[in-house]
Write an enzyme that holds these catalytic residues in place. Structure first.
Site, PDB file in Angstrom:
ATOM      1  N   LYS A   1      23.751  -0.762 -31.001  1.00 35.14           N
ATOM      2  CA  LYS A   1      22.345  -1.405 -30.571  1.00 35.14           C
ATOM      3  C   LYS A   1      22.275  -1.347 -29.191  1.00 35.14           C
ATOM      4  O   LYS A   1      23.371  -1.853 -28.369  1.00 35.14           O
ATOM      5  CB  LYS A   1      22.636  -2.906 -30.868  1.00 35.14           C
TER       6      LYS A   1
ATOM      7  N   GLU B   1      28.192  -9.595  -8.351  1.00 40.92           N
ATOM      8  CA  GLU B   1      27.811  -8.229  -8.277  1.00 40.92           C
ATOM      9  C   GLU B   1      26.506  -8.010  -8.296  1.00 40.92           C
ATOM     10  O   GLU B   1      25.599  -8.626  -8.936  1.00 40.92           O
ATOM     11  CB  GLU B   1      28.300  -7.814  -9.794  1.00 40.92           C
TER      12      GLU B   1
ATOM     13  N   CYS C   1      28.491   0.263 -13.086  1.00 40.45           N
ATOM     14  CA  CYS C   1      29.582  -0.694 -13.091  1.00 40.45           C
ATOM     15  C   CYS C   1      30.419  -0.451 -12.065  1.00 40.45           C
ATOM     16  O   CYS C   1      30.790  -1.365 -11.480  1.00 40.45           O
ATOM     17  CB  CYS C   1      30.167  -0.644 -14.405  1.00 40.45           C
TER      18      CYS C   1
ATOM     19  N   GLU D   1      33.798  -3.294 -21.504  1.00 35.47           N
ATOM     20  CA  GLU D   1      34.062  -2.499 -20.329  1.00 35.47           C
ATOM     21  C   GLU D   1      32.990  -3.666 -19.625  1.00 35.47           C
ATOM     22  O   GLU D   1      31.660  -3.454 -19.865  1.00 35.47           O
ATOM     23  CB  GLU D   1      33.210  -1.301 -20.328  1.00 35.47           C
TER      24      GLU D   1
HETATM   25  P1  NAD Z   1      24.061  -7.722 -20.576  1.00 36.21           P
HETATM   26  O1  NAD Z   1      25.484  -8.388 -20.886  1.00 36.21           O
HETATM   27  O2  NAD Z   1      23.191  -8.676 -20.442  1.00 36.21           O
HETATM   28  O3  NAD Z   1      23.601  -7.201 -22.075  1.00 36.21           O
HETATM   29  C1  NAD Z   1      24.408  -6.150 -22.722  1.00 36.21           C
HETATM   30  C2  NAD Z   1      24.174  -5.700 -23.997  1.00 36.21           C
HETATM   31  O4  NAD Z   1      24.344  -6.917 -24.843  1.00 36.21           O
HETATM   32  C3  NAD Z   1      22.670  -5.555 -24.144  1.00 36.21           C
HETATM   33  O5  NAD Z   1      22.258  -4.705 -25.437  1.00 36.21           O
HETATM   34  C4  NAD Z   1      22.201  -7.046 -24.527  1.00 36.21           C
HETATM   35  O6  NAD Z   1      21.067  -7.211 -25.626  1.00 36.21           O
HETATM   36  C5  NAD Z   1      23.459  -7.415 -25.496  1.00 36.21           C
HETATM   37  N1  NAD Z   1      23.559  -8.641 -25.888  1.00 36.21           N
HETATM   38  C6  NAD Z   1      23.214 -10.075 -24.962  1.00 36.21           C
HETATM   39  N2  NAD Z   1      23.518 -11.006 -25.665  1.00 36.21           N
HETATM   40  C7  NAD Z   1      24.252 -10.760 -26.715  1.00 36.21           C
HETATM   41  C8  NAD Z   1      25.227 -11.675 -27.566  1.00 36.21           C
HETATM   42  N3  NAD Z   1      25.109 -12.818 -27.530  1.00 36.21           N
HETATM   43  N4  NAD Z   1      25.599 -10.985 -28.388  1.00 36.21           N
HETATM   44  C9  NAD Z   1      25.834  -9.498 -28.506  1.00 36.21           C
HETATM   45  N5  NAD Z   1      25.124  -8.781 -27.769  1.00 36.21           N
HETATM   46  C10 NAD Z   1      24.256  -9.511 -26.783  1.00 36.21           C
HETATM   47  O7  NAD Z   1      24.128  -6.773 -19.414  1.00 36.21           O
HETATM   48  P2  NAD Z   1      23.137  -5.601 -18.995  1.00 36.21           P
HETATM   49  O8  NAD Z   1      22.375  -6.703 -17.913  1.00 36.21           O
HETATM   50  O9  NAD Z   1      22.555  -4.993 -19.969  1.00 36.21           O
HETATM   51  O10 NAD Z   1      24.274  -4.723 -17.888  1.00 36.21           O
HETATM   52  C11 NAD Z   1      24.489  -5.250 -16.653  1.00 36.21           C
HETATM   53  C12 NAD Z   1      26.053  -5.417 -16.666  1.00 36.21           C
HETATM   54  O11 NAD Z   1      26.766  -4.657 -17.419  1.00 36.21           O
HETATM   55  C13 NAD Z   1      26.592  -5.356 -15.303  1.00 36.21           C
HETATM   56  O12 NAD Z   1      27.252  -6.480 -15.146  1.00 36.21           O
HETATM   57  C14 NAD Z   1      27.401  -4.140 -15.296  1.00 36.21           C
HETATM   58  O13 NAD Z   1      28.563  -4.260 -14.354  1.00 36.21           O
HETATM   59  C15 NAD Z   1      27.746  -3.986 -16.630  1.00 36.21           C
HETATM   60  N6  NAD Z   1      28.472  -2.660 -16.802  1.00 36.21           N
HETATM   61  C16 NAD Z   1      29.699  -2.396 -17.138  1.00 36.21           C
HETATM   62  C17 NAD Z   1      30.085  -1.236 -17.328  1.00 36.21           C
HETATM   63  C18 NAD Z   1      31.522  -0.978 -17.480  1.00 36.21           C
HETATM   64  O14 NAD Z   1      31.975   0.450 -18.141  1.00 36.21           O
HETATM   65  N7  NAD Z   1      32.498  -1.738 -17.118  1.00 36.21           N
HETATM   66  C19 NAD Z   1      28.989  -0.126 -17.423  1.00 36.21           C
HETATM   67  C20 NAD Z   1      27.623  -0.440 -17.340  1.00 36.21           C
HETATM   68  C21 NAD Z   1      27.442  -1.706 -17.031  1.00 36.21           C
END
Ligand code: NAD
Length: 470
Positions: free
Chosen positions: A170, A374, A277, A243
């Site tokens: 997803k 962040e 990230c 991650e």
């Molecule tokens: P987010 O956590 O808001 O969303 C990530 C995903 O989770 C989306 O697909 C979202 O629809 C889904 N989601 C939201 N609520 C959910 C739930 N309750 N259950 C299951 N899925 C759910 O993050 P974002 O805003 O898309 O991404 C930014 C963040 O991601 C930043 O904090 C960044 O540091 C982190 N990030 C980490 C890495 C890594 O490898 N460590 C890589 C990229 C981004």
């Protein structure tokens, strides 16, 4: 404009409802995305389960060959995929942008195809023959974020498929289009049901992560959502790879000649407009050369064109969505109100879209939110320090630990300090370099488990010890 569908059980599935995906440069329509329902998630998991026995018993060499074919297909479709990434995510076609992302997806797929997990013999004598085998963990649920949509999808699904798992992915509702296309392409090569895609926000995500038919979750996103994912995994004790967010520190050692390091420092901070990230998000500079480094860094920033990702001159695109832009502006405003100097940028241009200038903040302190939290945007706070020990202590003071870097004229001395950073990857004279053979992951609240390389592959397997008495 192209049309998009879910792929479930090898078939294109259209939905009654759709939602708009916006181009972050000007808020025009990048595409209409089919909106999955809870039923679609259930169907996708069912199809993945049905495909599991066949795929997990497919000979290893055949699975590797299919990944090689997928890599070639990604390359064939490079232009179309890269355009989609720019349209939905904003990153430029040029530089380390959308074409770089698609080429990375092909390269990672090929590298994953080349990895092996052979049986290990622990004992072989007149008492017993003991071997360790790695079996596919089962059906994998993957949830991805919006910053590197195609590359992170690749990182999640290719190792899973390589070892014989089947997958439901997803993508983020901000950037679903390139993933829909990738999965459609993969279905030209893989048997039906091996890889399925559903779309939507938290509700659809939570259905997938809590689904009893899913054996393992791989999630990339924020720490807050990662905690929810882990909680939903607990009901059926699913395996997890998380991650999560980072707030990587970079420390420039005293008396470093920074001029030759500026290009790497810049991209360490600002790749993908800082929405990475493991970008450098807090830069610690010794007080003896603080003003000089701020000036040189700001002068370098002036050379970088920011704008529409479709313009080949652009090297940095807009922030990806309004939510993130609001957060970035809030953090800059708070830093300003606490006395930070905004040396470059700091003001959104008039008009539609989420463009934000490259912003350099001097006189930043650890108390400011832009340092503690962040920022995930094109903003770098530069902070003074007195002693190296103090800089390392401050770098380690947060609850996150994804990456970190130390910069200096003597790389071996810098490496000794880098070893003291509490993070999954410690870089010297660079920040953010990753490769498909080197495990990558976070410590503390930045994650659980690793991706890439043999260690990353193992995360999609369970161990079976076979113990034959002699
Ligand atoms: P987010 O956590 O808001 O969303 C990530 C995903 O989770 C989306 O697909 C979202 O629809 C889904 N989601 C939201 N609520 C959910 C739930 N309750 N259950 C299951 N899925 C759910 O993050 P974002 O805003 O898309 O991404 C930014 C963040 O991601 C930043 O904090 C960044 O540091 C982190 N990030 C980490 C890495 C890594 O490898 N460590 C890589 C990229 C981004």
């Amino acid at each position: 404009m192209s049309s998009f569908a879910l792929t479930i059980g090898g078939k294109a599935v259209t939905t009654t409802r759709q939602f708009d995906v916006l181009n972050p440069f000007d808020e025009s329509l990048a595409g209409r995305c089919p909106e999955a329902t809870i039923d679609h998630v259930d169907q996708a998991v069912r199809c993945a389960r049905e495909a599991l026995p066949g795929w997990s018993s497919t000979p290893d060499a055949q699975r590797a060959a299919k990944l090689m074919d997928i890599a070639a297909l990604i390359e064939r479709e490079q232009a179309q995929l890269a355009r989609l990434v720019t349209l939905e995510q904003g990153k430029p076609q040029s530089g380390p942008g959308a074409n770089f992302e698609v080429a990375g997806a092909a390269g990672w797929t090929r590298a994953t195809a080349s990895l092996e997990l052979p049986e290990e013999t622990i004992q072989n004598d007149n008492v017993a023959r003991i071997v360790i085998r790695r079996k596919p963990v089962g059906v994998v649920g993957s949830v991805t974020p919006w910053n590197w949509p195609l590359l992170i999808a690749t990182w999640h699904v290719m190792p899973a498929i390589r070892v014989g798992c089947t997958v439901v992915i997803k993508p983020s509702p901000f950037t679903p289009l390139s993933t829909l296309r990738l999965i459609e392409l993969m279905n030209e090569i893989l048997p039906p049901g091996v890889i399925n895609v559903v779309t939507g926000g938290p509700e659809v995500g939570a259905r997938l992560t809590g689904h009893p038919g899913v054996d393992k979750l791989v999630f990339t996103g924020s720490i807050a959502t990662g905690k929810k994912v882990m909680e939903s995994a607990s009901h059926s004790l699913k395996r997890v790879t998380l991650e999560l967010g980072g707030n990587d520190a970079g420390i420039i050692l005293p008396a470093t000649d920074v001029e030759p390091l500026l290009e790497k420092l810049f991209w360490g901070c600002f790749i993908n407009a800082g929405q990475t990230c493991a970008a450098l998000k807090r830069l610690y500079v010794h007080e003896s050369q603080y003003s000089e480094v701020v000036e040189r860094f700001a002068a370098y920033v002036d050379k970088i064109p920011v704008g529409n990702g479709l313009d080949p001159q652009t090297l940095i695109g807009p922030v990806s969505n309004r939510m993130q832009l609001d957060k970035v502006m809030d953090l800059v405003a708070e830093a300003r109100s606490r006395g930070a100097r905004i040396v470059r940028g700091g003001k959104k241009p008039e008009g539609r879209g989420f463009l934000y200038p490259l912003t350099v903040i001097a006189d930043a302190t650890d108390e400011m939110r832009v340092v503690k939290e962040e920022q995930f945007g094109p903003v770098i706070p530069i902070i003074r320090y007195g002693t190296i020990e103090e800089a390392i202590r401050r770098a380690n003071s947060l609850e996150v630990g994804l990456g970190g870097s130390v910069w200096g004229d003597d790389p071996e001395a810098a490496a000794r300090y880098a070893g003291q950073l509490e993070c999954g990857t410690a870089w010297v004279n660079q920040h953010g370099a990753i490769n498909p053979m080197t495990p990558f992951g976070g410590v503390k609240c930045s994650g659980i488990g690793v991706e890439f390389g043999v260690d990353g592959l193992k995360e999609y397997t369970t161990v079976q010890a076979l113990n034959v008495a002699r």
